[in-house]
Design a protein around this motif. Structure first.
Motif, PDB file in Angstrom:
ATOM      1  N   TYR A  14       0.801  -1.092  -0.030  1.00  0.00           N
ATOM      2  CA  TYR A  14       0.157  -0.090   0.102  1.00  0.00           C
ATOM      3  C   TYR A  14       0.846   1.342  -0.056  1.00  0.00           C
ATOM      4  O   TYR A  14       1.715   1.431   0.896  1.00  0.00           O
ATOM      5  CB  TYR A  14      -0.895   0.046   1.251  1.00  0.00           C
ATOM      6  CG  TYR A  14      -1.973  -0.714   1.228  1.00  0.00           C
ATOM      7  CD1 TYR A  14      -2.807  -0.791   0.478  1.00  0.00           C
ATOM      8  CD2 TYR A  14      -1.934  -2.168   2.276  1.00  0.00           C
ATOM      9  CE1 TYR A  14      -4.102  -1.697   0.556  1.00  0.00           C
ATOM     10  CE2 TYR A  14      -2.846  -3.133   2.143  1.00  0.00           C
ATOM     11  CZ  TYR A  14      -3.812  -2.738   1.534  1.00  0.00           C
ATOM     12  OH  TYR A  14      -4.967  -3.853   1.637  1.00  0.00           O
ATOM     13  N   VAL A  21       3.404   0.425   2.942  1.00  0.00           N
ATOM     14  CA  VAL A  21       3.462  -0.643   3.710  1.00  0.00           C
ATOM     15  C   VAL A  21       3.254  -1.979   3.162  1.00  0.00           C
ATOM     16  O   VAL A  21       2.430  -2.035   2.132  1.00  0.00           O
ATOM     17  CB  VAL A  21       2.046  -0.564   4.555  1.00  0.00           C
ATOM     18  CG1 VAL A  21       1.877  -1.735   5.640  1.00  0.00           C
ATOM     19  CG2 VAL A  21       1.977   0.815   5.264  1.00  0.00           C
ATOM     20  N   SER A  23       2.224  -5.235   2.877  1.00  0.00           N
ATOM     21  CA  SER A  23       0.997  -5.741   3.584  1.00  0.00           C
ATOM     22  C   SER A  23       1.100  -7.320   3.486  1.00  0.00           C
ATOM     23  O   SER A  23       0.838  -8.176   4.444  1.00  0.00           O
ATOM     24  CB  SER A  23      -0.539  -5.266   3.138  1.00  0.00           C
ATOM     25  OG  SER A  23      -1.311  -5.869   3.924  1.00  0.00           O
ATOM     26  N   PRO A  42      -1.993 -12.078  14.137  1.00  0.00           N
ATOM     27  CA  PRO A  42      -2.291 -10.786  15.037  1.00  0.00           C
ATOM     28  C   PRO A  42      -2.713  -9.736  14.077  1.00  0.00           C
ATOM     29  O   PRO A  42      -2.489  -9.750  12.862  1.00  0.00           O
ATOM     30  CB  PRO A  42      -0.597 -10.406  15.343  1.00  0.00           C
ATOM     31  CG  PRO A  42       0.039 -11.467  14.887  1.00  0.00           C
ATOM     32  CD  PRO A  42      -0.525 -12.612  14.079  1.00  0.00           C
ATOM     33  N   SER A  43      -3.255  -8.664  14.483  1.00  0.00           N
ATOM     34  CA  SER A  43      -3.976  -7.511  13.841  1.00  0.00           C
ATOM     35  C   SER A  43      -2.812  -6.987  12.980  1.00  0.00           C
ATOM     36  O   SER A  43      -1.611  -6.811  13.403  1.00  0.00           O
ATOM     37  CB  SER A  43      -4.384  -6.651  14.827  1.00  0.00           C
ATOM     38  OG  SER A  43      -4.997  -5.591  14.031  1.00  0.00           O
ATOM     39  N   GLY A  44      -3.279  -6.607  11.871  1.00  0.00           N
ATOM     40  CA  GLY A  44      -2.384  -5.966  10.875  1.00  0.00           C
ATOM     41  C   GLY A  44      -1.410  -6.896  10.086  1.00  0.00           C
ATOM     42  O   GLY A  44      -0.566  -6.253   9.461  1.00  0.00           O
ATOM     43  N   CYS A  45      -1.906  -8.261  10.082  1.00  0.00           N
ATOM     44  CA  CYS A  45      -0.650  -9.202   9.347  1.00  0.00           C
ATOM     45  C   CYS A  45      -1.183  -9.328   8.099  1.00  0.00           C
ATOM     46  O   CYS A  45      -0.418 -10.333   7.061  1.00  0.00           O
ATOM     47  CB  CYS A  45      -0.536 -10.497  10.145  1.00  0.00           C
ATOM     48  SG  CYS A  45      -2.230 -11.444  10.113  1.00  0.00           S
ATOM     49  N   GLY A  46      -2.294  -8.850   7.446  1.00  0.00           N
ATOM     50  CA  GLY A  46      -2.748  -8.629   6.073  1.00  0.00           C
ATOM     51  C   GLY A  46      -3.546  -9.713   5.925  1.00  0.00           C
ATOM     52  O   GLY A  46      -4.166 -10.100   4.650  1.00  0.00           O
ATOM     53  N   LYS A  47      -4.578 -10.239   6.806  1.00  0.00           N
ATOM     54  CA  LYS A  47      -5.638 -11.187   6.737  1.00  0.00           C
ATOM     55  C   LYS A  47      -6.635 -10.802   5.736  1.00  0.00           C
ATOM     56  O   LYS A  47      -7.244 -11.390   4.996  1.00  0.00           O
ATOM     57  CB  LYS A  47      -6.217 -11.578   8.066  1.00  0.00           C
ATOM     58  CG  LYS A  47      -5.287 -12.268   9.125  1.00  0.00           C
ATOM     59  CD  LYS A  47      -5.936 -12.709  10.202  1.00  0.00           C
ATOM     60  CE  LYS A  47      -6.635 -11.614  11.113  1.00  0.00           C
ATOM     61  NZ  LYS A  47      -5.507 -10.581  11.864  1.00  0.00           N
ATOM     62  N   SER A  48      -7.208  -9.500   6.105  1.00  0.00           N
ATOM     63  CA  SER A  48      -8.263  -8.833   5.218  1.00  0.00           C
ATOM     64  C   SER A  48      -7.809  -8.452   3.986  1.00  0.00           C
ATOM     65  O   SER A  48      -8.415  -8.848   2.922  1.00  0.00           O
ATOM     66  CB  SER A  48      -8.638  -7.612   5.879  1.00  0.00           C
ATOM     67  OG  SER A  48      -9.163  -7.790   7.285  1.00  0.00           O
ATOM     68  N   THR A  49      -6.199  -8.100   3.974  1.00  0.00           N
ATOM     69  CA  THR A  49      -5.964  -7.829   2.469  1.00  0.00           C
ATOM     70  C   THR A  49      -6.006  -9.068   1.471  1.00  0.00           C
ATOM     71  O   THR A  49      -6.505  -9.201   0.358  1.00  0.00           O
ATOM     72  CB  THR A  49      -4.609  -7.248   2.872  1.00  0.00           C
ATOM     73  OG1 THR A  49      -4.431  -6.150   3.259  1.00  0.00           O
ATOM     74  CG2 THR A  49      -3.721  -7.042   1.194  1.00  0.00           C
ATOM     75  N   HIS A 212       4.420  -7.790   9.226  1.00  0.00           N
ATOM     76  CA  HIS A 212       5.392  -6.876   8.794  1.00  0.00           C
ATOM     77  C   HIS A 212       6.726  -7.529   8.530  1.00  0.00           C
ATOM     78  O   HIS A 212       7.767  -7.661   9.057  1.00  0.00           O
ATOM     79  CB  HIS A 212       5.636  -6.130  10.156  1.00  0.00           C
ATOM     80  CG  HIS A 212       4.606  -5.499  10.777  1.00  0.00           C
ATOM     81  ND1 HIS A 212       3.714  -4.696  10.051  1.00  0.00           N
ATOM     82  CD2 HIS A 212       3.801  -5.624  12.139  1.00  0.00           C
ATOM     83  CE1 HIS A 212       2.519  -4.358  10.806  1.00  0.00           C
ATOM     84  NE2 HIS A 212       2.819  -4.831  12.056  1.00  0.00           N
TER      85      HIS A 212
HETATM   86  P1  ADP Z   1      -5.333  -7.550   9.177  1.00  0.00           P
HETATM   87  O1  ADP Z   1      -6.963  -7.828   8.489  1.00  0.00           O
HETATM   88  O2  ADP Z   1      -4.873  -8.852   9.484  1.00  0.00           O
HETATM   89  O3  ADP Z   1      -5.619  -6.859  10.460  1.00  0.00           O
HETATM   90  P2  ADP Z   1      -4.864  -5.744   7.060  1.00  0.00           P
HETATM   91  O4  ADP Z   1      -5.091  -6.571   6.066  1.00  0.00           O
HETATM   92  O5  ADP Z   1      -6.384  -5.083   7.457  1.00  0.00           O
HETATM   93  O6  ADP Z   1      -4.681  -6.925   8.317  1.00  0.00           O
HETATM   94  O7  ADP Z   1      -3.782  -4.978   7.102  1.00  0.00           O
HETATM   95  C1  ADP Z   1      -2.351  -5.398   6.688  1.00  0.00           C
HETATM   96  C2  ADP Z   1      -1.401  -3.830   6.765  1.00  0.00           C
HETATM   97  O8  ADP Z   1      -1.622  -3.312   5.657  1.00  0.00           O
HETATM   98  C3  ADP Z   1      -1.679  -3.238   8.245  1.00  0.00           C
HETATM   99  O9  ADP Z   1      -0.071  -2.691   8.504  1.00  0.00           O
HETATM  100  C4  ADP Z   1      -2.362  -2.010   7.554  1.00  0.00           C
HETATM  101  O10 ADP Z   1      -2.409  -1.014   7.970  1.00  0.00           O
HETATM  102  C5  ADP Z   1      -2.082  -1.787   6.044  1.00  0.00           C
HETATM  103  N1  ADP Z   1      -3.167  -1.337   5.436  1.00  0.00           N
HETATM  104  C6  ADP Z   1      -4.489  -2.135   5.006  1.00  0.00           C
HETATM  105  N2  ADP Z   1      -5.112  -1.209   4.255  1.00  0.00           N
HETATM  106  C7  ADP Z   1      -4.381  -0.340   3.702  1.00  0.00           C
HETATM  107  C8  ADP Z   1      -4.756   0.909   2.926  1.00  0.00           C
HETATM  108  N3  ADP Z   1      -5.771   0.890   2.486  1.00  0.00           N
HETATM  109  N4  ADP Z   1      -3.735   1.826   2.988  1.00  0.00           N
HETATM  110  C9  ADP Z   1      -2.606   1.820   3.659  1.00  0.00           C
HETATM  111  N5  ADP Z   1      -2.265   0.739   4.427  1.00  0.00           N
HETATM  112  C10 ADP Z   1      -3.259  -0.351   4.736  1.00  0.00           C
END
Ligand code: ADP
Ligand code: MG
Length: 258
Positions: A14, A21, A23, A42-49, A212
């Motif tokens: 991103y 970042v 991701s 853990p939160s922020g590890c890219g699951k949703s991505t 990360h």
């Molecule tokens: P999770 O679902 O595991 O909590 P995310 O997939 O939401 O993780 O996010 C993974 C990383 O990418 C995080 O560091 C988050 O801050 C970053 N991130 C997610 N979406 C965006 C975006 N639209 N712009 C910038 N950074 C993003």
């Protein structure tokens, strides 16, 4: 035969005003037809991505996402998505919300009503068919969103912490319902959760991610048979799996923190 869902060396970076970042870093994963894969980390590890890339809502920076052997190019009707935040149309009743996708499929009005009723009943909302979202509690709205996703009967269900906002009792109930429909219909499921117990209870395989940059740390097979039961939840075998996975998740979170 190719996997139902296939990620090959998927990287997502991103770029925003605050910098860049990484991701997901070269993530590869095959999910076979009929599998139930859960994804923890853990939160922020890219699951949703990762899930949004499977859904076609996010494009990878590099690497390939394939569904049924074909490159993902946007969302499609064979992939149903359930988000943590219920996304209902506020001006439609619960029933109309569930019917919405069926209308798009061109289902007859009568069949639509029947199907919507069936799935509202399944999630315990039969009595609230005519309620508007604002008249429903958070948990009820989420159950309605789940009924809507089930009703269109997609081949693949992509779920991003769908039970996260539900109370413990409702959650267990929804887990069992989800597994019951999965056993009958053998949809391919990818399910994100931060609850390790839920991850083990549902899955044929648990994917553990580390942050990360977001990578797959380990994949664990769950050798418990279906139907899963409350006795299994309390078994030593289950506890062992849960503990091992919990340690992995927390270990990778601690390592990332410093
Ligand atoms: P999770 O679902 O595991 O909590 P995310 O997939 O939401 O993780 O996010 C993974 C990383 O990418 C995080 O560091 C988050 O801050 C970053 N991130 C997610 N979406 C965006 C975006 N639209 N712009 C910038 N950074 C993003
Ligand atoms: Mg997320």
């Amino acid at each position: 035969m190719s996997a139902m869902i296939s990620l090959r060396n998927v990287t997502k970076r991103y770029n925003s005003r605050r910098g860049s970042v990484l991701s997901l870093d070269r993530v590869s994963l095959d999910i076979e037809q009929g599998e139930f894969v859960t994804i923890v980390g853990p939160s922020g590890c890219g699951k949703s991505t990762m899930l949004n890339i499977m859904a076609g809502l996010i494009t990878p920076t590099s690497g390939d996402a394939l569904v049924n052997g074909r490159p993902v190019d946007g969302p499609g009707p064979e992939r149903g998505m359930i988000f943590q935040q219920y996304a209902l149309f506020p001006w439609l009743t619960a029933q109309q919300n569930v019917e919405f996708g069926l209308r798009i499929q061109g289902m007859s009005s009568r069949k639509r009503k029947e199907t919507a009723r069936h799935y509202l009943d399944l999630v315990g909302l039969a009595k609230f068919a005519d309620a508007l979202p604002k008249e429903l509690s958070g948990g009820m709205k989420q159950r309605c969103a789940i009924a809507r996703a089930y009703a269109v009967n997609p081949e693949i269900l992509l779920m991003d912490e769908p039970f996260g906002a539900l109370d413990a009792m409702t959650r267990v109930h929804m887990q069992d319902d989800l597994l019951a429909t999965w056993q009958q219909e053998r949809r391919t499921c990818a399910f994100i959760t931060h609850d390790v117990e839920e991850a083990v209870y549902l899955a044929t395989r648990v994917v553990i991610m580390s942050p990360h940059p977001g990578r797959i740390a380990r994949i664990v097979d769950v050798p418990l048979e279906y139907p899963r039961t409350e006795e299994m939840r309390l078994s030593p075998e289950f506890a062992e799996l849960r503990t091992a996975i919990w340690r992995d998740v927390h270990h990778s979170a601690d390592a990332a923190a410093g």
